[in-house]
Design a protein around this motif. Structure first.
Motif, PDB file in Angstrom:
ATOM      1  N   ALA A 156      37.980 -73.519 -36.759  1.00 11.97           N
ATOM      2  CA  ALA A 156      38.325 -72.303 -36.015  1.00 11.97           C
ATOM      3  C   ALA A 156      38.723 -71.206 -37.001  1.00 11.97           C
ATOM      4  CB  ALA A 156      39.467 -72.574 -35.043  1.00 11.97           C
ATOM      5  N   LEU A 157      38.402 -69.961 -36.645  1.00 15.54           N
ATOM      6  CA  LEU A 157      38.776 -68.821 -37.486  1.00 15.54           C
ATOM      7  C   LEU A 157      38.783 -67.541 -36.652  1.00 15.54           C
ATOM      8  CD1 LEU A 157      35.729 -67.442 -39.322  1.00 15.54           C
ATOM      9  CD2 LEU A 157      35.577 -69.768 -38.429  1.00 15.54           C
ATOM     10  N   THR A 158      39.462 -66.536 -37.163  1.00 13.67           N
ATOM     11  CA  THR A 158      39.525 -65.233 -36.509  1.00 13.67           C
ATOM     12  C   THR A 158      39.371 -64.128 -37.549  1.00 13.67           C
ATOM     13  OG1 THR A 158      40.876 -63.739 -35.142  1.00 13.67           O
ATOM     14  CG2 THR A 158      42.057 -65.142 -36.681  1.00 13.67           C
ATOM     15  N   ASP A 168      45.558 -73.430 -30.066  1.00  9.83           N
ATOM     16  CA  ASP A 168      45.644 -74.497 -29.067  1.00  9.83           C
ATOM     17  C   ASP A 168      44.228 -75.017 -28.824  1.00  9.83           C
ATOM     18  OD1 ASP A 168      45.934 -76.148 -26.881  1.00  9.83           O
ATOM     19  OD2 ASP A 168      47.253 -74.791 -25.777  1.00  9.83           O
ATOM     20  N   PHE A 169      43.972 -76.275 -29.217  1.00  8.46           N
ATOM     21  CA  PHE A 169      42.612 -76.815 -29.160  1.00  8.46           C
ATOM     22  C   PHE A 169      42.250 -77.420 -27.806  1.00  8.46           C
ATOM     23  CE2 PHE A 169      43.487 -76.321 -33.607  1.00  8.46           C
ATOM     24  CZ  PHE A 169      42.276 -75.901 -34.126  1.00  8.46           C
ATOM     25  N   THR A 207      42.206 -71.839 -27.504  1.00  5.87           N
ATOM     26  CA  THR A 207      42.930 -70.590 -27.247  1.00  5.87           C
ATOM     27  C   THR A 207      43.708 -70.186 -28.493  1.00  5.87           C
ATOM     28  OG1 THR A 207      43.180 -71.124 -24.896  1.00  5.87           O
ATOM     29  CG2 THR A 207      44.642 -69.433 -25.800  1.00  5.87           C
ATOM     30  N   LEU A 208      43.541 -68.940 -28.899  1.00  2.35           N
ATOM     31  CA  LEU A 208      44.269 -68.404 -30.056  1.00  2.35           C
ATOM     32  C   LEU A 208      45.230 -67.316 -29.587  1.00  2.35           C
ATOM     33  CD1 LEU A 208      44.839 -67.853 -33.071  1.00  2.35           C
ATOM     34  CD2 LEU A 208      42.832 -66.336 -33.069  1.00  2.35           C
ATOM     35  N   THR A 209      46.509 -67.498 -29.892  1.00  2.00           N
ATOM     36  CA  THR A 209      47.528 -66.495 -29.594  1.00  2.00           C
ATOM     37  C   THR A 209      48.024 -65.910 -30.908  1.00  2.00           C
ATOM     38  OG1 THR A 209      48.213 -67.701 -27.604  1.00  2.00           O
ATOM     39  CG2 THR A 209      49.745 -66.050 -28.475  1.00  2.00           C
ATOM     40  N   ASP A 245      43.190 -80.016 -25.968  1.00  2.00           N
ATOM     41  CA  ASP A 245      43.088 -81.454 -25.674  1.00  2.00           C
ATOM     42  C   ASP A 245      44.455 -82.094 -25.460  1.00  2.00           C
ATOM     43  OD1 ASP A 245      44.017 -81.255 -28.247  1.00  2.00           O
ATOM     44  OD2 ASP A 245      42.672 -82.758 -29.103  1.00  2.00           O
ATOM     45  N   GLY A 246      45.476 -81.249 -25.266  1.00  2.00           N
ATOM     46  CA  GLY A 246      46.820 -81.777 -25.045  1.00  2.00           C
ATOM     47  C   GLY A 246      47.630 -81.950 -26.307  1.00  2.00           C
ATOM     48  N   SER A 247      47.030 -81.778 -27.448  1.00  2.00           N
ATOM     49  CA  SER A 247      47.778 -81.872 -28.706  1.00  2.00           C
ATOM     50  C   SER A 247      48.607 -80.605 -28.910  1.00  2.00           C
ATOM     51  CB  SER A 247      46.829 -82.064 -29.886  1.00  2.00           C
ATOM     52  OG  SER A 247      45.936 -80.956 -29.994  1.00  2.00           O
ATOM     53  N   ALA A 248      49.645 -80.692 -29.758  1.00  2.00           N
ATOM     54  CA  ALA A 248      50.503 -79.531 -30.024  1.00  2.00           C
ATOM     55  C   ALA A 248      49.708 -78.441 -30.737  1.00  2.00           C
ATOM     56  CB  ALA A 248      51.700 -79.948 -30.869  1.00  2.00           C
ATOM     57  N   PRO A 249      49.948 -77.179 -30.400  1.00  2.65           N
ATOM     58  CA  PRO A 249      49.242 -76.084 -31.094  1.00  2.65           C
ATOM     59  C   PRO A 249      49.511 -76.114 -32.595  1.00  2.65           C
ATOM     60  CG  PRO A 249      50.363 -75.275 -29.132  1.00  2.65           C
ATOM     61  CD  PRO A 249      50.848 -76.680 -29.350  1.00  2.65           C
ATOM     62  N   LEU A 250      48.532 -75.666 -33.346  1.00  4.23           N
ATOM     63  CA  LEU A 250      48.661 -75.523 -34.793  1.00  4.23           C
ATOM     64  C   LEU A 250      49.129 -74.093 -35.063  1.00  4.23           C
ATOM     65  CD1 LEU A 250      48.194 -76.632 -37.682  1.00  4.23           C
ATOM     66  CD2 LEU A 250      45.825 -75.826 -37.482  1.00  4.23           C
ATOM     67  N   VAL A 251      50.350 -73.923 -35.584  1.00  8.98           N
ATOM     68  CA  VAL A 251      50.952 -72.604 -35.764  1.00  8.98           C
ATOM     69  C   VAL A 251      51.092 -72.306 -37.252  1.00  8.98           C
ATOM     70  CG1 VAL A 251      52.956 -71.139 -35.290  1.00  8.98           C
ATOM     71  CG2 VAL A 251      52.220 -72.837 -33.598  1.00  8.98           C
ATOM     72  N   GLY A 252      50.674 -71.105 -37.655  1.00  6.26           N
ATOM     73  CA  GLY A 252      50.794 -70.718 -39.056  1.00  6.26           C
ATOM     74  C   GLY A 252      50.382 -69.277 -39.262  1.00  6.26           C
TER      75      GLY A 252
END
Length: 246
Positions: free
Chosen positions: A135-137, A165-166, A200-202, A168-175
């Protein structure tokens, strides 16, 4: 705020307002003369006053004050106009000196921030279980223009946090990493179960603003938030098998 009778208004004490014009003492006589004259008589001899009600300000003829306020109590406040006043009828009256120009977090959120989009690799409508999904933005610092209290303002926004947020129920990857494309990718996720997913990207943004004529950028208190959602895709399981090489 000035409160009083019409008589008090038409004939105020000489020392009540330093902006009072030199002919202000004759205003009561003007009003009485107009009462006796025809209703269509010109009112060019009525001094101007500055009507103030909260932040609403406008120059009006003093002869129109009784009609504006109605009754005998004056609830808005007024300032006497003199020929030296720079504003003319019909022209906007400037805000008081020192009125601050501020960009708030709410203002920041209302701006058309370029969120940078969201890319998922491989981009083919499906990804493999136990293989990295990238994933990238393209979110980057950029500058927007707006107007606050009639003053041109530049607003500089920069992404400071990404939450991936990928789906699948896993915790979002924040950085703070916006990611990169394969093979130099830095943001990826491995799905362990087949099924449908959506990423989803926030993104959180900090801002600073520069008022026209000022040399200094001022930080905005608070952040803006943007959100990007990918197209749905399928997570599938691949079964390896041997085939004859002809």
């Amino acid at each position: 705020m000035i409160t009083g009778s019409k008589d008090d208004f038409w004939n105020p004490p000489p020392s009540s307002n330093p902006r009072r014009g030199p002919d202000a003492g004759s205003q009561r006589d003007n009003a009485q003369a107009l009462d006796a004259a025809d209703g269509d008589a010109p009112r060019n001899d009525c001094p101007l006053i500055l009507f103030i009600n909260g932040r609403d300000r406008d120059w009006i003829s003093s002869c129109d004050v009784p009609a504006l306020v109605g009754g005998t109590e004056l609830t808005p406040s007024f300032e006497w106009a003199t020929p030296a006043d720079p504003a003319a009828p019909g022209e906007p009256v400037p805000l008081p000196p020192g009125e601050p120009v501020i960009v708030t977090a709410q203002d920041l959120q209302s701006l058309p921030i370029d969120s940078g989009g969201l890319t998922v690799q491989p981009d083919r409508g499906w990804v493999l279980v136990n293989m990295e999904t990238i994933a990238l933005t393209g979110a980057r610092e950029h500058t927007l223009e707006t107007v606050v209290l009639g003053v041109p303002v530049q607003v500089r926004v920069a992404p400071v946090e990404f939450s991936w947020d990928f789906g699948d129920g896993s915790a979002p990857l924040v950085g703070t990493d916006p990611g990169a494309p394969w093979p130099d990718h830095t943001v990826a996720h491995t799905y362990t179960v087949a099924g449908d997913a959506q990423l989803t990207l926030t993104t959180q943004w900090e801002g600073a603003f520069l008022v026209e004529g000022s040399p200094d950028w001022i930080p905005v208190t608070g952040r803006a938030v943007t959100q990007e959602v990918s197209d749905p895709f399928e997570v599938v399981t691949a079964t390896p098998r041997l085939v004859r090489n002809n």
